[in-house]
Write an enzyme that holds these catalytic residues in place. Structure first.
Site, PDB file in Angstrom:
ATOM      1  N   HIS A 128      18.896 -37.749   4.964  1.00 46.76           N
ATOM      2  CA  HIS A 128      19.151 -37.562   3.532  1.00 46.76           C
ATOM      3  C   HIS A 128      18.432 -36.318   3.030  1.00 46.76           C
ATOM      4  O   HIS A 128      19.066 -35.316   2.723  1.00 46.76           O
ATOM      5  CB  HIS A 128      18.729 -38.810   2.755  1.00 46.76           C
ATOM      6  CG  HIS A 128      18.938 -38.700   1.284  1.00 46.76           C
ATOM      7  ND1 HIS A 128      17.950 -38.992   0.375  1.00 46.76           N
ATOM      8  CD2 HIS A 128      20.003 -38.304   0.558  1.00 46.76           C
ATOM      9  CE1 HIS A 128      18.416 -38.798  -0.857  1.00 46.76           C
ATOM     10  NE2 HIS A 128      19.650 -38.373  -0.776  1.00 46.76           N
ATOM     11  N   CYS A 152      11.283 -42.818   1.078  1.00 42.92           N
ATOM     12  CA  CYS A 152      11.558 -41.859   0.000  1.00 42.92           C
ATOM     13  C   CYS A 152      12.701 -42.322  -0.902  1.00 42.92           C
ATOM     14  O   CYS A 152      12.579 -42.314  -2.117  1.00 42.92           O
ATOM     15  CB  CYS A 152      11.880 -40.485   0.578  1.00 42.92           C
ATOM     16  SG  CYS A 152      10.494 -39.739   1.441  1.00 42.92           S
ATOM     17  N   HIS A 153      13.837 -42.722  -0.301  1.00 48.68           N
ATOM     18  CA  HIS A 153      14.999 -43.097  -1.104  1.00 48.68           C
ATOM     19  C   HIS A 153      15.659 -44.381  -0.625  1.00 48.68           C
ATOM     20  O   HIS A 153      16.769 -44.692  -1.051  1.00 48.68           O
ATOM     21  CB  HIS A 153      16.016 -41.946  -1.141  1.00 48.68           C
ATOM     22  CG  HIS A 153      15.426 -40.697  -1.721  1.00 48.68           C
ATOM     23  ND1 HIS A 153      15.009 -39.663  -0.933  1.00 48.68           N
ATOM     24  CD2 HIS A 153      15.163 -40.351  -2.999  1.00 48.68           C
ATOM     25  CE1 HIS A 153      14.508 -38.712  -1.711  1.00 48.68           C
ATOM     26  NE2 HIS A 153      14.588 -39.100  -2.964  1.00 48.68           N
ATOM     27  N   GLY A 154      15.025 -45.100   0.299  1.00 45.82           N
ATOM     28  CA  GLY A 154      15.505 -46.428   0.685  1.00 45.82           C
ATOM     29  C   GLY A 154      16.572 -46.484   1.757  1.00 45.82           C
ATOM     30  O   GLY A 154      17.236 -47.505   1.889  1.00 45.82           O
TER      31      GLY A 154
END
Length: 188
Positions: A128, A152-154
């Site tokens: 990502h 960080c963003h799952g």
């Protein structure tokens, strides 16, 4: 005969021989070509990888101490690499996932070497935004699919390091590698 000599003289002046002007043009073009090459060589050679990058073009890792179900982190080209010894249960879980349900469809067999299906080697960089996922270290969160979890963003990866949930568009990258022996793997 005198008339013939007079008419031959203009032909000599405009004949097919090499004139001084032709020589000067040839010399100027040659000098410009040499100057152009001498400018391009340093420009192109500065784009080559530096010595420290070439020195890290491959790395060897001893995998003899990695028990089934464990993973280690190593470094390859200044980036983390995850080396995981999959258990038979993890292999079965990865093979049980329908390929059509995956965002980036790949089988476990496509991500491992034949005869060494229990060894999964991936780059430890989330696809990502480049964070380092958790799950390779002792006691780290592995996420709901038992593989890796990017804090960080799952993004959640399964036991074959394939993206299953979250914003990451692709599976964790598998670098080129080969087994130099039963206990050593050469990455790169």
């Amino acid at each position: 005969m005198a008339e013939e000599a007079i008419t031959d003289a203009p032909e000599l002046a405009t004949g097919d021989g090499v004139r001084r002007r032709d020589f000067i043009n040839l010399a100027a073009v040659s000098a410009a070509g040499v100057a152009g090459v001498s400018l391009l060589v340093p420009l192109i050679s500065q784009m080559a990888p530096s010595a420290d990058v070439l020195a890290e073009s491959s790395t060897e890792v001893d995998i003899s101490a990695i028990q089934p179900g464990q993973a280690i982190k190593s470094i390859f080209r200044k980036q983390p690499v995850f080396i995981r010894n999959l258990t038979p249960k993890e292999i079965a879980e990865a093979n049980a996932v329908p390929i059509s349900s995956l965002r980036d469809p790949q089988t476990l067999a496509e991500r491992t070497k034949e005869g060494k299906e229990n060894w999964l080697i991936t780059m430890g960089v989330c696809t990502h935004l480049g964070c380092v996922p958790l799950g390779a270290g002792e006691g780290e969160i592995k996420g709901e699919f038992g593989g890796y979890f990017c804090p960080c963003h799952g993004s959640a990866y399964d036991t074959a390091a394939r993206i299953r949930k979250g914003p990451a568009p692709k599976n964790l990258e598998v670098p080129t590698y080969e087994f130099t022996s039963d206990t050593v793997v050469k990455i790169g």
